[in-house]
Design an enzyme around this catalytic site. Structure first.
Site, PDB file in Angstrom:
ATOM      1  N   HIS A 176      -1.150   3.018  -5.300  1.00  0.00           N
ATOM      2  CA  HIS A 176      -1.390   1.509  -5.316  1.00  0.00           C
ATOM      3  C   HIS A 176      -2.753   1.103  -5.583  1.00  0.00           C
ATOM      4  O   HIS A 176      -3.648   2.054  -5.483  1.00  0.00           O
ATOM      5  CB  HIS A 176      -0.925   0.902  -3.899  1.00  0.00           C
ATOM      6  N   HIS A 182      -8.013  -7.620  -0.006  1.00  0.00           N
ATOM      7  CA  HIS A 182      -7.591  -6.736   1.081  1.00  0.00           C
ATOM      8  C   HIS A 182      -8.655  -6.783   1.985  1.00  0.00           C
ATOM      9  O   HIS A 182      -8.335  -6.633   3.405  1.00  0.00           O
ATOM     10  CB  HIS A 182      -7.425  -5.297   0.561  1.00  0.00           C
ATOM     11  N   HIS A 210       0.920  -1.167  -0.047  1.00  0.00           N
ATOM     12  CA  HIS A 210       0.083   0.020   0.063  1.00  0.00           C
ATOM     13  C   HIS A 210       0.873   1.176   0.078  1.00  0.00           C
ATOM     14  O   HIS A 210       0.242   2.448   0.175  1.00  0.00           O
ATOM     15  CB  HIS A 210      -0.833  -0.117   1.166  1.00  0.00           C
TER      16      HIS A 210
END
Length: 192
Positions: A50, A56, A46
């Site tokens: 990104h 995630h 991150h």
């Protein structure tokens, strides 16, 4: 053709306070007698600009290495907005946008859950923002889950200084990282 680099530098971009600082060190240096330079870098995926993959926030979600690349490249709309954006804001905006939306908010715009729901109702492929996160505080987890569970990719920590609102071509390809929840990207806008 005019190409605008909208990537934040990995080593100087803002990041979450509890994330480690990105680092690099030299393993070999020509100046130290080696025949070549070689460095080692360390960072979270991150760091800098990104893209968040579904993994995630979704246990069995797609990893960065398996993101559909077609979602990361193509027509996009850049629009300046500020504050916490709602579903009503998105309803007014989205009929005039392509399926990739980039929000320019000086690092201070964010989405609430109703905005994320409208984005997924419109089948947005990607939403990007110039803040370290697409949402903050009470909305952060639910906004990420809503977007990622419905197939909308999240592009964060963009550098949109000097970028005007309008239509562009976006290219923001993730690295091929298996079993990783995000990936740094080199994001560019190409003037149409």
């Amino acid at each position: 053709m005019k190409i605008y680099d909208i990537s934040a530098d990995i080593f100087t971009a803002p990041h979450y306070d509890d994330d480690p600082d990105p680092m690099y060190k030299w393993l070999r240096r020509i100046s130290d007698g080696s025949e070549y330079n070689l460095s080692l870098i360390g960072m979270t995926p991150h760091s800098g600009t990104h893209i968040d993959a579904p993994l995630h926030y979704i246990e069995d979600g797609t990893s960065a290495g398996d993101i559909e690349l077609e979602k990361c490249c193509g027509s996009c709309t850049v629009v300046t907005l500020s504050g916490v954006l709602t579903g009503e804001d998105m309803d007014r905006l989205l009929p005039h946008c392509s399926k990739r939306l980039i929000i320019k908010g000086g690092g201070k715009a964010s989405l609430e859950l109703s905005a994320a729901r409208v984005l997924t109702d419109y089948d947005m492929m990607l939403v990007g923002i110039d803040a370290v996160s697409i949402a903050f505080d009470d909305w952060e987890e639910s906004v990420h889950r809503e977007l990622l569970s419905k197939g909308t990719l999240i592009l964060e920590n963009l550098d949109l200084s000097g970028i005007r609102d309008g239509e562009y071509m976006l290219c923001a390809l993730p690295l091929k990282l298996s079993n990783v929840e995000a990936s740094p990207v080199r994001a560019v806008l190409i003037a149409k």
